[in-house]
Design a protein around this motif. Structure first.
Motif: not given
Length: 122
Positions: A35-62
């Motif tokens: 590729x000439x340029x890479x656009x990486x799209x990632x992050x968190x989803x709503x799985x339990x322990x990530x970016x969801x309601x009703x549960x704390x994040x277990x880590x700040x890592x991706x």
């Protein structure tokens, strides 16, 4: 892709999944090399322990090996923009290896169009 014009070739390669394997990452790195340029799209989803309601994040890592994947892609192609969705994450493992990071937060249904407009300055 309409915003980029007819002379632009877009390569999509899914580099990780919740239960994905190393083959996904290898294919993404191979695509990044061409590729000439890479656009990486990632992050968190709503799985339990990530970016969801009703549960704390277990880590700040991706999750799902994304830290390692970003480092491998950046080594294959230093012209990378990392776009993160969700809340903030630890970026220490790879931040010094990428020239640009865009925190998209929760982009919603029109997030792809907004990102395309941002990247194409339209």
């Amino acid at each position: 892709m309409n915003r980029a014009g007819k002379d632009v070739n877009v390569i999509y390669s899914e580099g990780y999944q919740k239960n994905g394997g190393e083959n996904l990452a290898k294919r993404a790195v191979a695509a990044a090399k061409t590729a000439d340029v890479v656009v990486y799209i990632g992050g968190l989803n709503h799985d339990k322990g990530l970016d969801c309601e009703g549960a704390d994040r277990t880590s700040l890592k991706l999750p799902y090996g994304q830290d390692e994947l970003i480092q491998k892609i950046a080594a294959a192609n230093p012209k990378i923009i990392v776009v993160l969705e969700g809340t903030m994450v630890e970026m220490d493992p790879w931040l010094h290896k990428v020239p640009a990071v865009l925190q998209a937060w929760y982009p919603g249904m029109e997030g792809g169009n907004a990102l395309a407009a941002f990247c194409s300055a339209t």
